[in-house]
Design a protein around this motif. Structure first.
Motif, PDB file in Angstrom:
ATOM      1  N   CYS A  58       0.839  -1.212   0.000  1.00 54.83           N
ATOM      2  CA  CYS A  58       0.000   0.000   0.000  1.00 54.83           C
ATOM      3  C   CYS A  58       0.867   1.254   0.000  1.00 54.83           C
ATOM      4  CB  CYS A  58      -0.926   0.022   1.215  1.00 54.83           C
ATOM      5  SG  CYS A  58      -2.277  -1.164   1.109  1.00 54.83           S
ATOM      6  N   GLU A  59       1.981   1.208   0.757  1.00 58.08           N
ATOM      7  CA  GLU A  59       2.860   2.385   0.816  1.00 58.08           C
ATOM      8  C   GLU A  59       3.407   2.731  -0.571  1.00 58.08           C
ATOM      9  OE1 GLU A  59       2.542   0.296   3.344  1.00 58.08           O
ATOM     10  OE2 GLU A  59       1.724   1.955   4.484  1.00 58.08           O
ATOM     11  N   ALA A  64       3.130   6.628  -4.936  1.00 62.95           N
ATOM     12  CA  ALA A  64       2.949   6.926  -6.358  1.00 62.95           C
ATOM     13  C   ALA A  64       2.030   8.131  -6.574  1.00 62.95           C
ATOM     14  CB  ALA A  64       2.404   5.703  -7.093  1.00 62.95           C
ATOM     15  N   LEU A  65       1.197   8.464  -5.568  1.00 59.11           N
ATOM     16  CA  LEU A  65       0.331   9.638  -5.700  1.00 59.11           C
ATOM     17  C   LEU A  65       1.152  10.909  -5.883  1.00 59.11           C
ATOM     18  CD1 LEU A  65      -2.290   8.914  -2.894  1.00 59.11           C
ATOM     19  CD2 LEU A  65      -2.670   8.791  -5.366  1.00 59.11           C
ATOM     20  N   ASN A  66       2.404  10.867  -5.421  1.00 54.06           N
ATOM     21  CA  ASN A  66       3.264  12.040  -5.542  1.00 54.06           C
ATOM     22  C   ASN A  66       4.074  12.046  -6.833  1.00 54.06           C
ATOM     23  OD1 ASN A  66       2.637  13.454  -3.197  1.00 54.06           O
ATOM     24  ND2 ASN A  66       3.958  12.141  -1.949  1.00 54.06           N
ATOM     25  N   ASN A  67       3.967  10.967  -7.640  1.00 54.21           N
ATOM     26  CA  ASN A  67       4.746  11.006  -8.881  1.00 54.21           C
ATOM     27  C   ASN A  67       4.062  11.924  -9.878  1.00 54.21           C
ATOM     28  OD1 ASN A  67       3.090   9.583 -10.826  1.00 54.21           O
ATOM     29  ND2 ASN A  67       3.764   7.612  -9.993  1.00 54.21           N
ATOM     30  N   PRO A  68       4.791  12.329 -10.926  1.00 53.32           N
ATOM     31  CA  PRO A  68       4.235  13.389 -11.778  1.00 53.32           C
ATOM     32  C   PRO A  68       2.970  12.992 -12.542  1.00 53.32           C
ATOM     33  CG  PRO A  68       6.365  12.609 -12.615  1.00 53.32           C
ATOM     34  CD  PRO A  68       6.167  11.991 -11.282  1.00 53.32           C
ATOM     35  N   TYR A  69       2.680  11.698 -12.622  1.00 53.74           N
ATOM     36  CA  TYR A  69       1.465  11.319 -13.347  1.00 53.74           C
ATOM     37  C   TYR A  69       0.201  11.627 -12.550  1.00 53.74           C
ATOM     38  CZ  TYR A  69       4.111   9.309 -17.065  1.00 53.74           C
ATOM     39  OH  TYR A  69       4.950   9.168 -18.127  1.00 53.74           O
ATOM     40  N   TYR A  70       0.269  11.390 -11.231  1.00 54.14           N
ATOM     41  CA  TYR A  70      -0.931  11.627 -10.417  1.00 54.14           C
ATOM     42  C   TYR A  70      -0.893  13.023  -9.800  1.00 54.14           C
ATOM     43  CZ  TYR A  70      -1.366   6.743 -11.353  1.00 54.14           C
ATOM     44  OH  TYR A  70      -1.443   5.548 -12.012  1.00 54.14           O
ATOM     45  N   GLY A  71       0.287  13.407  -9.340  1.00 58.51           N
ATOM     46  CA  GLY A  71       0.474  14.758  -8.818  1.00 58.51           C
ATOM     47  C   GLY A  71      -0.663  15.226  -7.935  1.00 58.51           C
ATOM     48  N   ILE A  72      -0.889  14.503  -6.835  1.00 59.44           N
ATOM     49  CA  ILE A  72      -2.094  14.756  -6.044  1.00 59.44           C
ATOM     50  C   ILE A  72      -2.105  16.155  -5.400  1.00 59.44           C
ATOM     51  CG2 ILE A  72      -1.260  13.742  -3.870  1.00 59.44           C
ATOM     52  CD1 ILE A  72      -4.127  12.489  -3.647  1.00 59.44           C
ATOM     53  N   GLU A  73      -0.918  16.777  -5.356  1.00 62.07           N
ATOM     54  CA  GLU A  73      -0.888  18.117  -4.754  1.00 62.07           C
ATOM     55  C   GLU A  73      -1.713  19.122  -5.545  1.00 62.07           C
ATOM     56  OE1 GLU A  73       2.546  19.803  -3.166  1.00 62.07           O
ATOM     57  OE2 GLU A  73       3.130  17.997  -2.066  1.00 62.07           O
ATOM     58  N   LEU A 159      -7.000   5.164  -4.982  1.00 67.05           N
ATOM     59  CA  LEU A 159      -6.693   5.910  -3.749  1.00 67.05           C
ATOM     60  C   LEU A 159      -7.184   7.347  -3.865  1.00 67.05           C
ATOM     61  CD1 LEU A 159      -3.076   4.641  -3.123  1.00 67.05           C
ATOM     62  CD2 LEU A 159      -4.961   4.398  -1.506  1.00 67.05           C
ATOM     63  N   MET A 160      -6.867   7.920  -5.035  1.00 69.11           N
ATOM     64  CA  MET A 160      -7.215   9.305  -5.249  1.00 69.11           C
ATOM     65  C   MET A 160      -8.730   9.474  -5.188  1.00 69.11           C
ATOM     66  SD  MET A 160      -4.992  11.191  -7.752  1.00 69.11           S
ATOM     67  CE  MET A 160      -5.518  11.967  -9.144  1.00 69.11           C
ATOM     68  N   GLN A 161      -9.423   8.596  -5.907  1.00 70.77           N
ATOM     69  CA  GLN A 161     -10.878   8.672  -5.941  1.00 70.77           C
ATOM     70  C   GLN A 161     -11.460   8.472  -4.534  1.00 70.77           C
ATOM     71  OE1 GLN A 161     -12.624   5.689  -8.405  1.00 70.77           O
ATOM     72  NE2 GLN A 161     -14.087   7.138  -9.293  1.00 70.77           N
TER      73      GLN A 161
END
Lengths: 176, 529
Positions: A58-59, A64-73, A159-161
């Motif tokens: 899970c970690e 991966a949420l911080n990688n440039p594809y998802y860029g959750i920020e 995760l994002m959703q």
């Protein structure tokens, strides 16, 4: 330095819009999210991730949420180092008993009002590990949980959703 | 090459020293390892002799056989593996320690002490290790009479009062870190003693993610064990599942189809590359070189997506099952992998070029976290941690298992032992794995991808030996009745490599700890089980 800049220019911005089939759902959630983050979190949602016995799968996907594809920020969501700065706890693992007290303390160190999302099949139900001498099972067996994102592990998009939906539609649990 | 040329002379020497040692008749499930039994009274001297013969200590585990407790230890020399065991009376489980001769044995024996109640008489450090407060002192979860549910309190308290080492003196300050860490990483406790910014002593306290994996394995069927093995350490799901399945297949005498073996290797190399890419990115992040962080994680994400398209899971979890694999590789997906490798290869070259010539990166990585070759050898350091400090070891080359016996396995070796050397080794391993993937995919033969499973006979044992991305990964399996598992022990390379972080951090500054830790990247879950 020139090479760094060259590479940056060649790659360009790769942050993706969300997959087309999810677009209608996300547009709705996105609007709700913006409203919720603006109203409840003043435009910025701070997440403290807590590994309570995960296998680390899970970690990897949360990172991966911080990688440039998802860029959750870009949604105003960022990960913080201390629970005292957090609005939301993202908890993974079948709560190993050795992490139980640390999880409780992290929860109480997080200021009210707060959200808790249990992540992964382990966080949701204990998963492959269930309840034993070593594990307390679902996160909700230890602290109040507002939402669950199942999966082993849930992919970054799920995760994002899940995060967007949880803060868009639910109210935080009252503190114990 | 005869991997056991040394063994007869070694055993002859032990017998000449009056030790009760005998070779166990060839047990096919343990191949390529050979087995010996050692009298309990001679266990300590046997360890000392193994040290004098320059054997490498590779792990120890135990079994509750009812009347007696059996302790196993695994050694390696000249790429031949020796599994030694000794039997202890259940009423008086006392044994000499191997830790005085092999520092890597110290925590593994404490693990047995906490879970089986075996007392290691002359152990240099008999503090509890894996036991915090989830079970009482005097309860031993891996004994057969201990129920899986245990006797937990309604709320397990924190483990207070662990007797950490102390350094006293003016200006020495103690810094406790964890178990909840600042990033999105696993939990564990680190206790630093520092003067100013310089670390005098680091002590690790792990065990926070102990999930009872060894106990949970008991009475599972073969497929259930594979699912559990897949979750020993999520980042190593392929290697652990492969090792566990290899052990079960050897015990049951199942021949895995050639295509399935090639697909397993493709997954294992994909796992290696994914982790190396992510970790090199993480190392860049820890020295604030965000360009590298984003570039390497961009590659990792693309790589994982290709894994998902090809095999249906981003981390390749649960794709390996007893007898083979669940998912075949289509022509299109094979082509996509080859195409991706050809676009990644030049990109990796350019990125490594940038990393290797950026003064800010060099300044932080070169000379940081040096693990001297002598220390690496003394601990039997594994994987890229060992290879960056001169330990020339790779199971794929040295004890090859199908399909690696058909491949050329270049093993990059460095001597500097610093963070920069570990990064270079990992980058070189990515390139080597690209070439292996091309060969594996190009050489795929048609055929079935899974053999039917037939349960192993009671008492059948198997030994799995795989080079995971962190290094040599072991699995021991014993079957009980009705094809159910009686014992499973996975030895993650992290169990060997974790103590080396304590060694290599000394005299570095506290702010370099994250990058040193990331450059070793031990698995907490794989260590704590």
């Amino acid at each position: 330095m020139l090479r760094v800049l060259g590479k940056v220019q060649r790659i360009g911005i790769i942050t993706e819009s969300l997959p087309p089939q999810e677009e209608p759902v996300l547009r709705a959630v996105g609007a709700e999210l913006q409203e919720a983050v603006a109203a409840r979190f003043r435009g910025s949602l701070a997440i403290r991730q807590v590994d309570a016995g995960s296998c680390n799968g899970c970690e990897l996907e949360i990172q991966a949420l911080n990688n440039p594809y998802y860029g959750i920020e870009r949604f105003g969501v960022h990960f913080v180092a201390s629970p005292r700065h957090a609005d939301l706890l993202l908890v993974t693992g079948p709560v190993s008993r050795h992490m139980e007290e640390a999880l409780r303390r992290t929860y109480s160190a997080t200021p009210d009002p707060k959200f808790v999302i249990a992540v992964g099949d382990c966080g949701a139900s204990g998963g492959e590990f269930a309840v034993s001498y070593a594990c307390a099972g679902a996160v909700s067996n230890v602290i109040p949980v507002d939402a669950v994102i199942a999966g082993c592990p849930p992919a970054p998009f799920a995760l994002m959703q899940g995060i967007l939906e949880a803060i868009g539609v639910r109210r935080p649990a009252t503190a114990r | 090459m005869n991997r056991f040329a040394w063994l007869d002379a070694f055993l002859g020497r032990l017998i000449a020293e009056d030790m009760a040692v005998r070779e166990v008749p060839e047990a096919s499930g343990l191949a390529p390892a050979r087995g010996i039994s050692v009298g309990a009274d001679d266990w300590g001297n046997f360890g000392k002799s193994a040290r004098n013969w320059n054997c490498r200590w590779a792990g120890c585990w135990a079994e509750d056989l009812g009347d007696q407790l059996r302790v196993h230890a695994c050694f390696e020399k000249d790429h031949g593996y020796l599994l030694a065991h000794t039997d202890l009376r259940r009423a008086t489980p006392i044994l000499s320690s191997h830790a005085p001769y092999f520092p890597a044995a110290a925590r593994a024996e404490r693990h047995l002490q906490d879970l089986y109640g075996i007392a290691f008489g002359d152990h240099p450090d008999p503090r509890p290790w894996i036991r915090h407060q989830a079970w009482k002192n005097g309860e031993y979860p891996l004994r057969l009479d201990f129920p899986l549910a245990g006797n937990p309190l309604p709320a397990t308290p924190a483990d207070q009062g662990y007797p950490f080492q102390h350094i006293q003196g003016s200006g020495v300050c103690e810094i406790p870190v964890g178990p909840v860490h600042a990033g999105i990483i696993e939990p564990g406790h680190f206790r630093f003693h520092a003067v100013g910014e310089t670390v005098l002593l680091l002590e690790e306290r792990l065990g926070y993610v102990h999930k009872g994996i060894e106990k949970l394995a008991e009475t599972r069927d073969a497929h259930g064990l594979a699912r559990l093995a897949a979750r020993v350490s999520g980042d190593t799901t392929v290697a652990h599942t492969w090792a566990a399945c290899m052990a079960m297949e050897k015990a049951a005498g199942i021949a895995v189809p050639e295509r399935a073996l090639a697909l397993r290797a493709i997954m294992a190399e994909r796992e290696r590359i994914a982790n190396h890419l992510g970790d090199i990115g993480g190392i860049c992040n820890d020295v604030s070189f965000s360009f590298g962080f984003y570039q390497f994680n961009r590659l990792r994400e693309l790589w994982q997506r290709t894994s998902a398209t090809a095999f249906g899971h981003r981390l390749l979890m649960d794709r390996i099952v007893p007898g083979g694999v669940t998912t075949d590789l289509s022509e299109t997906a094979a082509r996509a992998q080859i195409d991706q490798i050809s676009t990644f290869r030049p990109q990796l070259g350019r990125l490594m070029d940038i990393l290797n010539t950026s003064p800010t990166v060099e300044n932080r990585l070169i000379g940081t976290g040096v693990l001297a070759p002598q220390a690496a050898a003394a601990y039997g350091a594994l994987g890229y941690v060992g290879r960056a400090s001169g330990v020339d070891l790779d199971v794929r080359r040295d004890s090859p298992y199908a399909p690696y016996h058909t491949l050329k396995i270049p093993v990059p070796i460095e001597q500097a032992g610093d963070v920069a050397a570990r990064v270079r080794v990992r980058a070189a391993e990515i390139s080597a794995s690209f070439a292996m993937l091309e060969q594996l995919i190009g050489g795929l033969v048609p055929g079935p991808v899974c053999a039917p499973w037939t349960p192993a006979p009671p008492d059948a044992c198997g030994f799995g030996l795989v080079e995971g991305w962190r290094g040599e990964t072991l699995a021991f399996v014993r079957f009980g009745t009705a094809g159910r598992i009686a014992r499973y022990f996975p030895r993650d390379p992290s169990m060997i490599n974790w103590p080396l972080l304590e060694v290599l951090i000394a005299d570095n500054i506290v702010p370099d700890f994250p990058v040193c830790n990331k450059s070793v990247n031990g698995s907490y879950s794989g260590n704590d089980l």
